[in-house]
Design an enzyme around this catalytic site. Sequence first.
Site, PDB file in Angstrom:
ATOM      1  N   ASP A   9       0.837  -1.192   0.000  1.00 14.15           N
ATOM      2  CA  ASP A   9       0.000   0.000   0.000  1.00 14.15           C
ATOM      3  C   ASP A   9       0.874   1.245   0.000  1.00 14.15           C
ATOM      4  O   ASP A   9       2.073   1.186   0.268  1.00 14.15           O
ATOM      5  CB  ASP A   9      -0.951  -0.015   1.201  1.00 14.15           C
ATOM      6  CG  ASP A   9      -0.206  -0.159   2.523  1.00 14.15           C
ATOM      7  OD1 ASP A   9       0.500   0.787   2.900  1.00 14.15           O
ATOM      8  OD2 ASP A   9      -0.320  -1.227   3.170  1.00 14.15           O
ATOM      9  N   GLU A  63      21.485 -21.039 -20.150  1.00 13.40           N
ATOM     10  CA  GLU A  63      20.640 -20.176 -19.313  1.00 13.40           C
ATOM     11  C   GLU A  63      21.494 -19.123 -18.605  1.00 13.40           C
ATOM     12  O   GLU A  63      21.091 -17.974 -18.456  1.00 13.40           O
ATOM     13  CB  GLU A  63      19.863 -21.019 -18.293  1.00 13.40           C
ATOM     14  CG  GLU A  63      18.745 -21.829 -18.924  1.00 13.40           C
ATOM     15  CD  GLU A  63      18.071 -22.780 -17.950  1.00 13.40           C
ATOM     16  OE1 GLU A  63      16.862 -22.986 -18.080  1.00 13.40           O
ATOM     17  OE2 GLU A  63      18.775 -23.328 -17.058  1.00 13.40           O
TER      18      GLU A  63
END
Length: 780
Positions: free
Chosen positions: A564, A644
């Site tokens: 928030d 990768e």
Amino acid sequence: MPIFADENNKLFTIETKSSTYQMAVGEYGHLLHVYYGKRIGCEHIGSGFLNADLRYLVTYYDRGFAGNPNDTGMDRTYSLDALPQEYPCFGTGDYRSTALQIRNAEGVSCCDLRYQSVRVREGKYSIPGMPAVYADSEKVDQKEGTGSWGRDSADTAASAQTLEIVLEDSVLGLEVTLLYGVLSDSDVITRAVKIRNCGAQTVYIEKAASCCVDFLYGDFDLIHFHGRHGMERQLERSPLLRAEQVLQSRRGASSHQQNPFFILASRETGETKGECYGFQLLYSGNFKGEALTDQYGQTRALLGISDELFSWELRPQETFDTPEAALCYSVEGLERLSDEYHRLLRRHVCRGVWRDRRRPVLINSWEAAYFDFDADKLERIAAQAAELGVEMLVLDDGWFGKRDSDNTGLGDWYVNEEKLGCPLGEVARRVNQLGMRFGLWIEPEMVSEDSDLYRTHPDWAFTIPGRSPIRGRNQLVLDFSRKEVVDHVLDQITEVVSHANIAYIKMDMNRHLTDIYSLGARAQNQGTTLHRYVLGVYDFLERLGERFPEILIEGCAGGGGRFDAGMLYYTPQIWCSDNTDAIERLRIQYGTSFGYPISAVGSHVSAVPNHQTGRSTDIETRGVVAMAGTFGYELDLNLITDQEKETVRRQIQDYIQYSDLIQEGRYWRLSSPMENEEYTAWEFSSEDGSDALLNLIRTGAHCNSPVQYVRLRGLAPDGWYRLEETESTRHAHRQKNAGNAILANEKKLYPGSALMSAGLPVPWMNGAYQAWQVHIVREK
Ligand code: GLA
């Protein structure tokens, strides 16, 4: 100046870049809400008159079954059950849900606020002990080591104004000051309320919303963001009913389940067009958002601290401050609304030296090692990461007390040197020697029953007398409403942080609150405990920030359980979700983007099969998704293939190269993962449209499928653009020999207007969940 206070006419108007907000004092002294919407364009005329007096919009009719205040005499047309109000109170004949409810010592609930005075002042108000928007937005390019933390003193920057309207209930002796803040470079209007008991009797605040907006008419959709642990902020849009719709948290934190942010949008509003209103609360505890359409088709929106489990004793001369709400209006659709909130939170809410600095690319030990590590293993993880370009190792849970599982040790914030094999300072040194910073996880609000802290201070954990407390993740919650508890934990953590070179702290919170009873409060004050708890958390973070202004603090609550705007005042980034599955993250990060900037979104590449869902996606796909946030890794990079690793190396270079675009650029949602089953796409663009980064993940995989198109945003219509796949995705695609239409065409220039109006065909990519990431550069 954005605020016009016409005292003679009792007409108060706020104008932002694109909106106008007007209030007026009614015939009997109530503060009425007149208008909030598209900018009217007010001007001072003569001695203060406005050319935009919109009071004609408010109508007065004799309404059946609607009471009239006594002082209206025989006038039946003035009813607070129908009139639009700025801060409606319970007890005035308004049967709708109200913003304020006061109970006096005799147990009577009634309050009737009438206008007293108005004042406009330069600068933006602040709120003691709580987050609030501040005005000064200069980009701070501080050198390391010169940073300061707080901005808590009253903000007097000339680029902001504050409007204060004082209302009073003369029977209770209650003074209620409505605060409005406006920034010159924003379309946001902030609101907060100060309630002061000027009477001789104690009163109880049973409800005090931060804002109320009464819309006279309109058919609205409510857009809100619900969720659960591991699936936060899922967008839901539905027409407002002729009923009260409530969004709230009773969990002591803003919660995974609902977010203190919602939007009211006209039915036809979409990303690029239409009217919408945002309501965002800068608060991290229980909240309540309400949207209700009344019997006359008028809509009331309320947002503030929840009134459930809340009752605040206000003795004579005491003051109560509500949290702050940030309202925003857009006439250009949802993307514009989000853009305003992104700028506001990035520049006027987040603080500290890390607000504007590029955040380090980190590797977190949690999904790499969980509780199973020592210093050597951490060094091995760090060494491989450093070799690929990662800039910081974060040591997550398990380094302290007796903590080899999540059942023990919380509260004992001293280093478990036996487990590590050396002091923490030594671990940090070894990581630093690899050229990396070192970060640490903490969870200060919690305590395990199996801990020295609990054995010494069992009364510091929330417990209802005579009952055994409810456990969550096998832990209890410390009563942070008590200063001595906050002081103790803060001092313990300060001690640890002072003895190691720590550059980052992840502040976690892994359960919600139950057993709300504080030994620090009297019986009649137990209803203040949850709010005081949040104030205690803010106090902890404020003092931690003051003590270590150079440390980057990341918020976390089991992922995004306290995501928030209140937390962002203390922690400029928050771990977005414990769910690191790239495909699930598309929806989570999509919902999050409506109210919160990319710079706030903690996002990492993790291992496959994913630990939460079992799904496998390619490393470049995970990278593209994690780049829509504060980029990092959450796996042991020793365990991936060489190919990768090469993609990871390029990913980090890409992220650093485009970090300005990502962190500071404009963010565009190009498709909705809630609606489009074929792909999810988003874009970052520079303010002047000189370049952009397109990101697209294919979510559908079909045989012989229709071609998909994606339309770009934020480019210069008259510009010509070159398209270039990013290094990392290009590398990965080459490895797989994936056909890619764009690769063949890198020399070609595309007109900006065509890229935005006609779009681009999405290349054929074989296999599910393929990623496409393209840098779009203006050539002329
Ligand atoms: C929470 C966090 C995770 C991790 C664990 C550690 O779930 O969200 O990232 O830190 O706690 O216990």
